[in-house]
Scaffold this motif. Structure first.
Motif, PDB file in Angstrom:
ATOM      1  N   ASN A 130     -18.415  25.861  -0.407  1.00 33.23           N
ATOM      2  CA  ASN A 130     -17.920  27.240  -0.408  1.00 33.23           C
ATOM      3  C   ASN A 130     -18.278  27.997  -1.678  1.00 33.23           C
ATOM      4  OD1 ASN A 130     -16.657  26.940   2.127  1.00 33.23           O
ATOM      5  ND2 ASN A 130     -15.006  25.816   1.100  1.00 33.23           N
ATOM      6  N   THR A 131     -19.469  27.781  -2.143  1.00 36.20           N
ATOM      7  CA  THR A 131     -19.925  28.490  -3.332  1.00 36.20           C
ATOM      8  C   THR A 131     -20.560  29.804  -2.904  1.00 36.20           C
ATOM      9  OG1 THR A 131     -21.916  27.162  -3.162  1.00 36.20           O
ATOM     10  CG2 THR A 131     -20.279  26.457  -4.769  1.00 36.20           C
ATOM     11  N   GLN A 146     -18.279  30.794  -8.137  1.00 39.34           N
ATOM     12  CA  GLN A 146     -18.928  32.059  -7.811  1.00 39.34           C
ATOM     13  C   GLN A 146     -19.850  32.493  -8.939  1.00 39.34           C
ATOM     14  OE1 GLN A 146     -16.283  35.207  -6.699  1.00 39.34           O
ATOM     15  NE2 GLN A 146     -15.005  33.853  -5.454  1.00 39.34           N
ATOM     16  N   ALA A 147     -21.049  32.896  -8.601  1.00 39.68           N
ATOM     17  CA  ALA A 147     -21.986  33.315  -9.627  1.00 39.68           C
ATOM     18  C   ALA A 147     -22.588  34.662  -9.269  1.00 39.68           C
ATOM     19  CB  ALA A 147     -23.086  32.283  -9.779  1.00 39.68           C
ATOM     20  N   GLU A 148     -22.896  35.416 -10.319  1.00 38.61           N
ATOM     21  CA  GLU A 148     -23.514  36.725 -10.103  1.00 38.61           C
ATOM     22  C   GLU A 148     -24.681  36.903 -11.051  1.00 38.61           C
ATOM     23  OE1 GLU A 148     -19.631  39.546  -9.177  1.00 38.61           O
ATOM     24  OE2 GLU A 148     -20.402  39.380 -11.210  1.00 38.61           O
ATOM     25  N   PHE A 149     -25.652  37.657 -10.598  1.00 40.36           N
ATOM     26  CA  PHE A 149     -26.752  38.043 -11.477  1.00 40.36           C
ATOM     27  C   PHE A 149     -27.027  39.516 -11.211  1.00 40.36           C
ATOM     28  CE2 PHE A 149     -31.392  38.711 -11.928  1.00 40.36           C
ATOM     29  CZ  PHE A 149     -31.536  38.414 -13.274  1.00 40.36           C
ATOM     30  N   TYR A 150     -26.829  40.317 -12.234  1.00 38.85           N
ATOM     31  CA  TYR A 150     -27.106  41.749 -12.116  1.00 38.85           C
ATOM     32  C   TYR A 150     -28.171  42.093 -13.146  1.00 38.85           C
ATOM     33  CZ  TYR A 150     -23.106  42.676  -9.110  1.00 38.85           C
ATOM     34  OH  TYR A 150     -22.234  42.691  -8.051  1.00 38.85           O
ATOM     35  N   SER A 151     -29.239  42.700 -12.700  1.00 42.00           N
ATOM     36  CA  SER A 151     -30.331  42.935 -13.646  1.00 42.00           C
ATOM     37  C   SER A 151     -30.998  44.280 -13.445  1.00 42.00           C
ATOM     38  CB  SER A 151     -31.380  41.826 -13.472  1.00 42.00           C
ATOM     39  OG  SER A 151     -32.549  42.147 -14.177  1.00 42.00           O
ATOM     40  N   VAL A 152     -31.261  44.946 -14.575  1.00 40.93           N
ATOM     41  CA  VAL A 152     -32.162  46.096 -14.558  1.00 40.93           C
ATOM     42  C   VAL A 152     -33.294  45.758 -15.505  1.00 40.93           C
ATOM     43  CG1 VAL A 152     -32.511  48.512 -15.151  1.00 40.93           C
ATOM     44  CG2 VAL A 152     -30.339  47.784 -14.217  1.00 40.93           C
ATOM     45  N   ALA A 153     -34.515  45.801 -15.042  1.00 41.60           N
ATOM     46  CA  ALA A 153     -35.646  45.560 -15.933  1.00 41.60           C
ATOM     47  C   ALA A 153     -36.554  46.778 -15.890  1.00 41.60           C
ATOM     48  CB  ALA A 153     -36.398  44.311 -15.501  1.00 41.60           C
ATOM     49  N   VAL A 154     -36.775  47.343 -17.066  1.00 42.02           N
ATOM     50  CA  VAL A 154     -37.641  48.512 -17.154  1.00 42.02           C
ATOM     51  C   VAL A 154     -38.921  48.109 -17.869  1.00 42.02           C
ATOM     52  CG1 VAL A 154     -37.880  50.853 -18.036  1.00 42.02           C
ATOM     53  CG2 VAL A 154     -35.640  49.999 -17.362  1.00 42.02           C
ATOM     54  N   THR A 155     -40.057  48.444 -17.308  1.00 36.65           N
ATOM     55  CA  THR A 155     -41.310  48.235 -18.034  1.00 36.65           C
ATOM     56  C   THR A 155     -42.078  49.541 -18.082  1.00 36.65           C
ATOM     57  OG1 THR A 155     -42.335  47.493 -15.977  1.00 36.65           O
ATOM     58  CG2 THR A 155     -41.558  45.778 -17.471  1.00 36.65           C
ATOM     59  N   ASN A 156     -42.695  49.780 -19.228  1.00 43.69           N
ATOM     60  CA  ASN A 156     -43.472  50.999 -19.409  1.00 43.69           C
ATOM     61  C   ASN A 156     -44.750  50.619 -20.155  1.00 43.69           C
ATOM     62  OD1 ASN A 156     -44.241  53.648 -19.484  1.00 43.69           O
ATOM     63  ND2 ASN A 156     -42.567  54.348 -20.802  1.00 43.69           N
TER      64      ASN A 156
END
Lengths: 447, 249, 513
Positions: free
Chosen positions: C385-386, C358-368
Motif C-alpha cells: 500500500n505504498t 508515501q513519497a512525492e517528487f515535485y520538480s521544476v527545471a528551467v534551462t536556457n
C-alpha cells in the motif's frame, strides 16, 4: 560473442549456397550486413532498445537453416483454415521464408500491381527492388536487421503503381512448417507509389510442434499521398520466437496505419520504425497483446517526425495473464523544424496476476516548439466496482472478468478498418479469453 | 475619439477590410452589425493590434494619436479594451496576479506608482459586484474552467477594473442566456460615463435593447454600407440583411 | 521606431506567411523563422561575484594520498578513512556513465582541487562565535541573503552555511539541541556522533551506487548532518546554503538526514557559485532515512552558475539524492526548483520499504541558453500500500536541452502500490529540446501506475490576451511560466517560494518565444 559465432561461421561457410539460391539486390547487401553484424554482435540488455528481450539467449539454440530452399511438403490450403469469413481477399502464402507460387489466387490484381516472390522480383523487377531494398532497413544500426539481411533469400514483394487503388485486401499467410527446429529469415518489401492505395494483411501461423525462430524485416515505402493499411496478426505457439523489424518511410501527405496483434505466441519482439520525411504525413500504430503462460511480447516503436504538419497516433494495449511478460517502449522524436507536429501515444496494460510483469517506457524527444505532443501509460487491474456491479446482476466473476478484458481490448479492435477482420478478431479474442484458443486456432494440427 | 480612415486589412494574405471609415465621439455607442464573414471581428482585432492581422493601408487615430503605430499593450494603456469573442484560457495564472500585472503596467505607463495590495484587493471586491462574479474568482486561473457566461462576465469585470475610454464588445452576447445577457449588459451600463464610448459588434437586437446605441452601422464585404440610428437595428432584426444587399446592388 | 514587442509580432506574422507559402510548396526559411528567438538576452546571474578570502587549497589531482590528506585535514577516525579508500578504489574501476541525454564536457579529474578551506584564518574547530569568522565571509553570505547572525535570520530558519569544502557556520544549534535535534556539519558529526554517522552513512546511497557516488564517497568534504529523535517535530526549517567560491575546485557535499520514529523535519537547500569561464564540478550525495511514522520534506532551490549565454563555464551538477522510507507510514517529499548549472544530472529518489509509506517528487527545471538538464526521480515500491506522486515541469528556452527521466518500479510483493506521474514540458523558442523518458516496471497485479505527459508552448493567443490587457510580453511570459510551475512552487516553504518565483522570471528573461 558466443551466440554470434555460430551465425558468423555459418554465413562464412555457406555464403555461396545462400547467394546461389537467392538473387539480385538480396545478394549485394550481404557483405555490408555481415560486417555490421560482426561489429555489433547481438544486442545485450545494455542496449536501450533491446532492454526487455534477451536476444543472445533467443539465438543460442541450434536451429536448422534451409539455404538450399528445399521444399517442405505442405498444402497451405489444408494447413491453414484460419480464413476470415466474409472477407474476400487475394490470398497468398509464404511457407517459412519462401513465397508459395504453386497456388496463386484466381483473382486478378489491378494492372501493374505486383505481388510475388522477392527472390523472383530481384531479377524480374530488378530496377524496382534495387531502388528500395535495404534503403529503409539500415544494416549499420541494428544487429537483427543486419542478420536478416545476411541470410534472407526470399520473401514477398508488393508493388502498387501510381494512383492505383487495390480494392480487395491482399492477404499473406506466413506458415511455419518444418520437420526439425527451424530458423526462418523472411524479407518483405512494399512499395506504394504516389497516390497508391492498398490494404495488406499478414497472418503468422505455425503448423508444427517444432521450435521456430523467425526474423523478419519489412520495408515499406509510401510515396506522396499513398495510403496503406498494414495488418499483422500473430497466432503461433509457445515454442515460436519472432523478431520482426518493420521500417516505414513516408513522403508528404501519405497515410500509413500499422496494426500489430499478438493473439498467441512464444517470444515476440516487434520493432516498428517510422520516418515521416514529407510534410502532412499521418502514421497510426496500433498494438494489441494478449498473453498468458510464460509468453513474452515486446513492442518497440520509433516515430521520427522529420517534417512539418505531420501527425502520429499510437495505441498499444496489453492483457497479461499468468506469468506472461509485456514490454512497450515508444519513442517519439520531433526534429527541429518539424513544426505543427501532432503526436499522441498511449499504452494501457492490464495485469491479471501477480506473476505477470509489464515494462512500459513512453518517450518524447522534442526539438521544435510549436507542437502538440502527449503520451500516457497506465498499468492497472480490473475495476473492482464494475466487477461487483456485474456480479450483483448475476454475472459470474469469470464472465465479468472476461467482459472487462474484452472491453479493454476492444478499443484497438474498433480502430481496425477492415470490418470483416474486426468481426473475426472479436470472435478470436473472446475465444482467447475463454481459454479456447489455447494454441493456434486455425492450424490443421490444433484445429 | 476614434477616427478610422480608409482602412484596409488582411489576414493570411486575404483582404477582409476594404476601406472602412468610422468616427466615434466621446460618450457614443456604436453598433456594428453584419453577417458572418463581413469583417466585424477583423475590425476589432485590427483596432487592438492583433498581430495575426495586417493593415495594408489607411489610418486610425485614437485621441489624436496614431493607433496603428502602437503596441497592443500601449493601445490598452491608452484606454482601448476588447471584450474577446473567445477569451483564451491561461492555466495556472490566477485572476489576482493577472489583473494586478495589468493594472500596474497601466499605472507605470502613466507614470503612477504601483497600487498597494490592499487597495488592489478592495478594488477587485468592488468591481466584482458589477457583474455579480463570486469571490472565488480571485483564486481561479484566467478563464480556466469558466462557463461561457462566466467568461463573458469576466471580460466585463476586467473592463471595470481597467476603466477604458473605448470598449469594443465583440459578440459579447453570443452564447449567453437571457439572465447572463442581462447581467453583462447591465454591468456594462453601470460603467458608462459621458466620456466613455463603445463599439458593439453583434448579430442580435437583444443586446442593443439594453445598450441603446446612438449609431448603427452595417458592415458588408469589408465596408460599411449603411449607417443609421437605433431604428436600423430594429429593421435588420425584422427583415434580415437581404434588403440592404438589394439596396446597394 | 517600433516598440520591441511589435517587432516580435512582425516576425511572427512573417512566420505565418511562410507557413502559407509553405503549403504552396516553398521551403521555409528557418533563418528568418528563428529571428525573434535571437533576441535572447544574456540572462543575469546575480550571484556571480567572488569573495576574496584567505583560502587553503590543496594541490590539484586525485590519488589515494589526496583521499588520505582530506581525511587527515578533517581529523577523521580510521573507519571514515577506510570508507573513503574503499570508495576511491571502486571509483578507479568504473567509467563515467553516458546514458543521460547530455553532452558532457570531458572532466579532467586530475585538474581539480578536492579541498578548499576558506576558514583557514580561523580556529581549528570552527569559529566559536561570529567574531571569529572572516568578515569577508560574513559579507558574502549577507550578500546572498543568508545572514549568519541569528537575530537577522529569516524567522524560524536555522542555517548551515558551506563554502567550498568547509562548513562556515551553523546557526541555532543550541536551541535545536534542547530538543535533542542534531544539526551540524557532517565533519563535526563524524567527530561528535560517530555511532550515528557510521550506522547510516552509505546505507541509502552505497558508494557502489554509481560513478559519481563513488567519487563523492571518496572525497566528500562538507555538508550537513541532521538527526531528529523519536517523536520530535523540528520547530524550525533547517537549511543548508552551498557556495562554491575558489577557482578550479570541486564541491563534494554530503548530507545525511535521519528522522527517527514519529519525527518531522523540513529541510531546505540553496546553492550559488561565482561566474567562472571553466566548468566547476559539483558531485553531491544526499541520504535520507525516514523511520516509522516520520516525515521529511526536502526542498531545493538550485541556482548554481549556469554558464554564459554562449555556454561557456557553469557548474556541472552531478548529484545522487535518495531517501529510504524504512518505517511504516513514513513520508518523504522532494521538491526542487532547478534553474542553474550548465549540466544537471540528478534524480532524487525514494525507496518505499515501509508499508503505507508515501513519497512525492515535485520538480521544476528551467534551462536556457546552452544549459542541459537530465533530471527526474526513481520510485521503488517495495512495501504494501505504498503511494508515490511525481509532478515534473520542464521549461526549455534558448538552445537548451531539458529531459525528464524517471523510473517507477513495483516489486512483486508491493501489493496495492499506487503511482501517479505527470510530466509536462513547456518550450520557449524553436531551438531548444524537451524530452521525457519515463520507465515503468510493474510486477504486481494489484498495482495502479499512471503516467501522462504533455508538451506545450505559450500560445500567441495567450500572449495577445495579456497584451490587450496592457501586460507587456516579457511580463506575460513570466506570469504564464509561474502559473505553469505553480503546482510545484506551492510545495515550497513561503520564503523559498517567493525566491523561486523570482528566479523563474529572471532565468527566462529575454526568451520570448
Amino acid at each position: 560473442m558466443k551466440s554470434e559465432q555460430q551465425y558468423i561461421d555459418i554465413f562464412t561457410d555457406c555464403r555461396g549456397m545462400i547467394d546461389q539460391h537467392s538473387g539480385g539486390a538480396l545478394n549485394t547487401l550481404r557483405d555490408e550486413a555481415f560486417a555490421s553484424f560482426a561489429r555489433l554482435g547481438f544486442p545485450t540488455g545494455k542496449v536501450e532498445r533491446y532492454k526487455y528481450t534477451d536476444v543472445p539467449a533467443a539465438f543460442e539454440p541450434d536451429y536448422g537453416l534451409n539455404f538450399k530452399r528445399l521444399e517442405f511438403p505442405v498444402n497451405p490450403y489444408e494447413a491453414f483454415r484460419c480464413d476470415v469469413p466474409n472477407l474476400s481477399t487475394s490470398l497468398y502464402f509464404v511457407v517459412n521464408d519462401s513465397f508459395y507460387d504453386k497456388a496463386l489466387p484466381a483473382v486478378t490484381l489491378p494492372e501493374g500491381v505486383i505481388v510475388c516472390s522477392l527472390k523472383e522480383a530481384a531479377t524480374k523487377h530488378a530496377d524496382k527492388v534495387t531502388d528500395y531494398y535495404g534503403k529503409a532497413a539500415n544494416v549499420s544500426g541494428d544487429a537483427l536487421t543486419a542478420l536478416n539481411t545476411m541470410f534472407a533469400q526470399d520473401g514477398l514483394f508488393v508493388y502498387v503503381p501510381r494512383k492505383v487503388v487495390v480494392e480487395r485486401p491482399i492477404q499473406v499467410v506466413n506458415i511455419s512448417r518444418s520437420d526439425v527446429d527451424l530458423m526462418v529469415n523472411r524479407r518483405v518489401l512494399v512499395v506504394m507509389e504516389e497516390g497508391a492505395q492498398a490494404r495488406l494483411l499478414f497472418c503468422d501461423h505455425t503448423v508444427d510442434e517444432h521450435r521456430f525462430l523467425t526474423t523478419q524485416v519489412v520495408e515499406v515505402f509510401a510515396k506522396e499521398n499513398a495510403h496503406l493499411e498494414l495488418y499483422e496478426l500473430e497466432e503461433t505457439h509457445v515454442k515460436n520466437t519472432r523478431f520482426s523489424n518493420v521500417y516505414i518511410h513516408q513522403e508528404r501527405d501519405s497515410v500509413v496505419s500499422h496494426y500489430g496483434i499478438t493473439l498467441h505466441n512464444g517470444t515476440t519482439r516487434n520493432l516498428t520504425d517510422v520516418v515521416m520525411k514529407g510534410e502532412n504525413a499521418t502514421t497510426n500504430l496500433y498494438g494489441l497483446v494478449i498473453a498468458d503462460k510464460q509468453q513474452k511480447v515486446d513492442n518497440n516503436t520509433l516515430i521520427d517526425h522529420a517534417a512539418e504538419y505531420s501527425m502520429s497516433n499510437q495505441l498499444y494495449k496489453y492483457v497479461l495473464d499468468e506469468k506472461s511478460q509485456g514490454a512497450f517502449a515508444g519513442r517519439i522524436l520531433v526534429r527541429q523544424g518539424a513544426q505543427h507536429t501532432v503526436s499522441n501515444e498511449r499504452n494501457a496494460n492490464l495485469c491479471a496476476t501477480k506473476e505477470a510483469r509489464m515494462f512500459t517506457q513512453p518517450m518524447l524527444e522534442i526539438y521544435a516548439d510549436d507542437v502538440k505532443c502527449s503520451h500516457g501509460a497506465t498499468v492497472g487491474q480490473m475495476d473492482e466496482q464494475a466487477l461487483f456491479y456485474m456480479r450483483q446482476r448475476g454475472i459470474s466473476l469469470d464472465e465479468a472478468r472476461m467482459l472487462l478484458k474484452f472491453a479493454f481490448a476492444g478499443e484497438v479492435v474498433e480502430a481496425i478498418g477492415l470490418e470483416a477482420l474486426r468481426d473475426r478478431l472479436r470472435h478470436l479474442i473472446e475465444k482467447r479469453f475463454r481459454g479456447e484458443l489455447g494454441r493456434c486456432s486455425g492450424c490443421a494440427v490444433c484445429g | 475619439m476614434l477616427e478610422i480612415r480608409d482602412l484596409y486589412a488582411s489576414i493570411n494574405g486575404k483582404e477582409i477590410l476594404k476601406g472602412i471609415n468610422l468616427t466615434v465621439n466621446p460618450g457614443e455607442i456604436h453598433a456594428l452589425m453584419g453577417q458572418n464573414g463581413a469583417g466585424k471581428s477583423t475590425l476589432s482585432n485590427v483596432l487592438v493590434g492583433n498581430p495575426a492581422y495586417e493593415v495594408t493601408s489607411g489610418t486610425v487615430m485614437f485621441n489624436g494619436k496614431n493607433l496603428l503605430e502602437m503596441s497592443p499593450e500601449d493601445r490598452a494603456h491608452e484606454g482601448l479594451f476588447l471584450s474577446f469573442q473567445h477569451p483564451v484560457e491561461i492555466p495556472g495564472v490566477s485572476m489576482v496576479n493577472f489583473m494586478r500585472a495589468a493594472i500596474n503596467a497601466k499605472r507605470k505607463y502613466h507614470q503612477q506608482e504601483p497600487m498597494s495590495a490592499a487597495d488592489f484587493l478592495k478594488m477587485m471586491r468592488e468591481k466584482r459586484k458589477v457583474v455579480e462574479l463570486d469571490s472565488k474568482l480571485a483564486n481561479r486561473s484566467v478563464n480556466e474552467g469558466f462557463s461561457g457566461g462566466e467568461k463573458k462576465r469576466n471580460e466585463i469585470f476586467q473592463m471595470a477594473m481597467l476603466e477604458p475610454t473605448l470598449s469594443i464588445l465583440d459578440e459579447t452576447d453570443s452564447g449567453l442566456d437571457v439572465d447572463a445577457l442581462r447581467i453583462v449588459a447591465e454591468g456594462f451600463n453601470k460603467l458608462r460615463t459621458p466620456e466613455t464610448s463603445a463599439l458593439v459588434i453583434t448579430h442580435y437586437q437583444r443586446l442593443l435593447d439594453y445598450l441603446k446605441p446612438d449609431v448603427v452601422h452595417v458592415l458588408m464585404n469589408g465596408r460599411i454600407v449603411k449607417t443609421g440610428g437605433p431604428e436600423l437595428a430594429m429593421e435588420i432584426e425584422n427583415k434580415g440583411f437581404d434588403w440592404i444587399k438589394e439596396e446597394i446592388d | 521606431m517600433l516598440h520591441s514587442s511589435l517587432w516580435i509580432y512582425k516576425n511572427r506574422m512573417n512566420n505565418r506567411e511562410e507557413r502559407q507559402n509553405n503549403t504552396n510548396g516553398k521551403k521555409p526559411n528557418s533563418d528568418k523563422k528563428n529571428k525573434f528567438v535571437r533576441e535572447v538576452a544574456e540572462k543575469k546571474y546575480e550571484y556571480g561575484f567572488t569573495t576574496d578570502v584567505q583560502t587553503e587549497i590543496i594541490d590539484k589531482g586525485l590519488n589515494e594520498e589526496v583521499v588520505r590528506l582530506i581525511s587527515a585535514k578533517k581529523e577523521e577516525p580510521e573507519w571514515m578513512l577506510e570508507f573513503r579508500l574503499k570508495a576511491f578504489r571502486y571509483w578507479l574501476t568504473q567509467e563515467q556513465p553516458d546514458w543521460a541525454h547530455l553532452k558532457m564536457p570531458e572532466i579532467d579529474y586530475q585538474a581539480i582541487s578536492y579541498y578548499a578551506d576558506p576558514t583557514k584564518g580561523m580556529k581549528k574547530d570552527g569559529p566559536k562565535s561570529l567574531d571569529e569568522i572572516d568578515p569577508e565571509l560574513m559579507k558574502t553570505f549577507d550578500k546572498l541573503g543568508i545572514p549568519l547572525e541569528e537575530r537577522l535570520a529569516l524567522s524560524g530558519t536555522a542555517v548551515d552555511a558551506v563554502m567550498d569544502s568547509v562548513s562556515v557556520k551553523t546557526t541555532f544549534k543550541e536551541k535545536l539541541s534542547e530538543r535533542g535535534i542534531i544539526f551540524c556539519s557532517i565533519s563535526e558529526a563524524v567527530r561528535e556522533y560517530p555511532d550515528l554517522v557510521r550506522r547510516y552513512l552509505g546505507s541509502v546511497v552505497p558508494y557502489r551506487d554509481n560513478y559519481f557516488a563513488a567519487l563523492n564517497s571518496a572525497v566528500f568534504s562538507d555538508g550537513s548532518f541532521v538527526y531528529i529523535p523519536k517523536g520530535v517535530r523540528c520547530p524550525m526549517e533547517l537549511s543548508t546554503y552551498f557556495r562554491i567560491n575558489a577557482r578550479n575546485t570541486g564541491q563534494f557535499e554530503r548530507t545525511l538526514i535521519v528522522c527517527d520514529d514519529g519525527g518531522y523535519v523540513s529541510y531546505l537547500e540553496g546553492c550559488t557559485a561565482p561566474m567562472r569561464d571553466e566548468n566547476q564540478l559539483h558531485a553531491a550525495i544526499v541520504e535520507i532515512v525516514v523511520n516509522e511514522n516520520a516525515e521529511v520534506k526536502y526542498s531545493t532551490v538550485q541556482n548554481w552558475y549556469p554558464g554564459d549565454a554562449e555556454g561557456k563555464g557553469g557548474v556541472l551538477n552531478l548529484v545522487t539524492k535518495r531517501g529510504h522510507l524504512r518505517g511504516a507510514n513514513s513520508k518523504l517529499s522532494w521538491t526542487q526548483v532547478e534553474t542553474g548549472s550548465a549540466i544537471t544530472w540528478k534524480y532524487p529518489s525514494c525507496v518505499l520499504s515501509g508499508d503505507n509509506s508515501q513519497a512525492e517528487f515535485y520538480s521544476v527545471a528551467v534551462t536556457n541558453n546552452y544549459q542541459q538538464a537530465d533530471t527526474g526521480t526513481k520510485m521503488i515500491h517495495l512495501g504494501r500500500n505504498t503511494k508515490s506522486t511525481i509532478i515534473s515541469k520542464g521549461i526549455s528556452a534558448g538552445k537548451s536541452q531539458n529531459s525528464y527521466r524517471g523510473l517507477v518500479r513495483v516489486a512483486p510483493n508491493a501489493d496495492g502500490a499506487r503511482n501517479y506521474s505527470s510530466c509536462d514540458s513547456l518550450l520557449l523558442g524553436s531551438e531548444c529540446g524537451a524530452h521525457t523518458f519515463p520507465y515503468m516496471d510493474v510486477h504486481n497485479d494489484t498495482a495502479i501506475v499512471e503516467h501522462e505527459a504533455t508538451t506545450s508552448k505559450i500560445s500567441e493567443e495567450q500572449l495577445f490576451y495579456c497584451n490587450q490587457r496592457g501586460i507587456p510580453t516579457e511580463e506575460a511570459v513570466g506570469l504564464i511560466v509561474n502559473g505553469y510551475a505553480k503546482e510545484v512552487i506551492n510545495k515550497l516553504p513561503m520564503e523559498f517560494a517567493v525566491e523561486a518565483q523570482k528566479l523563474l522570471s529572471v532565468s527566462l528573461e529575454g526568451t520570448v518565444g
